[in-house]
Design an enzyme around this catalytic site. Structure first.
Site: not given
Lengths: 253, 212
Positions: B194, B79, B196
């Protein structure tokens, strides 16, 4: 479907740390998060609807608990009154923060500008809790106690000053009704707040209600929770129906 | 066990990244200054380009990270951590990025020629190989949340230190105009989205990036 999908947000309301359903902004009945298929949602909205900050730590614990068990983005809000609280919520696992009365009631523009300078304006969603009177809409505080008394023009000016990009429209009248979104909100979306990305919540009871809401191009997210309690696979089925109706949604998890 | 130093610049949530790295049997260390030992540097979070660069410079981490890269340490930017790998951003005119790669991030609305400046939600990602594009597996979606991006109309990413880049893989997403969603080149990896928070695709990419 290739490209950016519309989002389905799962709204989870907490009253003193306990998950609760709401109706017209009043806690209705309590239940457990163990039966929520949260990873199927595209975003979780965790909102503290407690009337005081006395047991705020219980809400913080609930955020940590949910963060531990889900891998989707979390928007956290309700009773956010300071930069310290914003920092705390991010550290607990919030990916974005929902801002309500801090802007529309207390007009803490400078405080929010500081937060935006640190986290970026994409990290904040600004909520409007909408009721309607004969001469137009009324934005209420998060508890439904008092009216903020701002016109669309004044709200737009406030949003502009903090660099707002996304708004969440919450219907007080429709909240918990499952009868569909108040049609007057659709008009507001299209006429008075058309320059933003919009998320809407309140009253959605079936996937057909969501199809109607998504007809407005600026609506990128619908939020609901009540129709998914105590159900398994319901969110996938819901999204599959939206896909069949031509709304691009994320199906795989 | 791979030790991942997540540089804490006090911006955004890195809790999910920590959790995901632990699930991958890595050892994540979140701190603002370099820990005694680490294999991977991770710049993550959702924040302002200028704010993050100023925090890095205050602690002289900009030059430290560049020196680490020369020793073979892997760098992963996520990001805003992806964005600061480049020269500049319209988000913070006057603030210079780490400038590992050429290019300036532009506001999404300027890229698309529309009023909407936020690219948020789940979007398909595909790879660019040479001048061709191909789908990435079954077109899985990745989670994006940003309003500045690197347009994908530029040629391959160019290292600014003059070195010849090793084979590059560039990920693209349509916002709706194509933007660089990520890249992998030698020991430098970046994700505008992202990983994750992006389910199986994110985990797969993180595993590849960390050589697990």
């Amino acid at each position: 479907m290739i490209g950016l999908k519309k989002r389905f947000g799962l709204s989870l309301f907490f009253d003193e740390g306990v998950l609760t359903r709401t109706k017209h902004f009043e806690p209705d009945y309590r239940y457990t998060d163990k039966y929520i298929d949260s990873n199927c949602a595209d975003e979780l909205f965790l909102i503290d609807v407690s009337r005081t900050l006395e047991h705020r730590n219980l809400f913080h614990q609930a955020i940590g608990r949910l963060r531990e068990n889900c891998n989707v983005p979390m928007v956290v809000g309700g009773m956010v009154w300071s930069i310290d609280e914003i920092d705390t919520l991010f550290s607990l696992g919030a990916d974005r923060i929902l801002i309500g009365g801090l802007l529309t009631r207390h007009r803490r523009v400078e405080l929010l500008q500081k937060a935006v300078a640190k986290y970026g304006s994409q990290s904040f969603i600004y909520s409007l809790n909408l009721g309607f009177e004969s001469d137009g809409f009324v934005d209420w505080d998060g508890c439904g106690f008092s009216c903020n008394g701002l016109s669309a023009l004044e709200l737009n000016e406030l949003f502009k000053r903090v660099g707002a990009i996304e708004l969440l429209f919450n219907s007080i009248v429709s909240d918990g009704s499952l009868q569909g979104m108040d049609s007057r909100i659709k008009k507001l979306v299209e006429e008075d707040f058309s320059g933003y990305q919009l998320a809407v919540t309140g009253g959605l009871g079936t996937w057909r209600h969501c199809v109607q809401i998504f007809e407005s191009p600026s609506v990128s997210c619908v939020c609901t929770s009540n129709i998914f309690h105590f159900s398994v696979k319901a969110i996938q089925n819901f999204k599959a129906n939206l896909c069949r109706a031509g709304i691009p949604m994320r199906i795989s998890i | 066990m791979t030790r991942v130093w997540i540089v804490d610049v006090g911006s955004g949530n890195v809790g999910n990244l920590v959790k995901t790295l632990k699930q991958l049997n890595c050892d994540p260390i979140v701190c603002c200054l370099p820990p005694p030992s680490f294999d991977v540097i991770c710049l993550a979070g959702m924040g302002d380009f200028g704010y993050v660069m100023r925090r890095l410079r205050e602690r002289r981490l900009d030059s430290f990270i560049t020196e680490c890269l020369e020793t073979g340490v892997r760098l992963v930017g996520i990001c805003v951590g992806f964005q600061v790998l480049f020269e500049s951003s319209e988000e913070s005119p006057g603030d210079v990025g780490l400038s590992l790669y050429g290019g300036s991030l532009k506001k999404i609305s300027n890229i698309n020629g529309t009023a909407t400046s936020l690219h948020i939600g789940w979007n398909s990602v595909y790879t660019k190989v040479g001048h061709e594009t191909q789908s990435y597996g079954l077109l899985p979606d990745a989670y994006f949340c940003h309003q500045f991006a690197l347009p994908a109309d530029v040629n391959d990413l160019k290292r600014l230190d003059g070195s010849i880049g090793e084979s590059q893989e560039i990920l693209i997403a349509n916002s709706p105009q194509p933007i660089v969603a990520g890249f992998s080149c030698g020991n430098i990896h970046g994700f505008q989205f992202h990983p994750e928070l992006s389910g199986d695709l994110g985990v797969l990419l993180l595993k590849r990036t960390l050589n697990l």
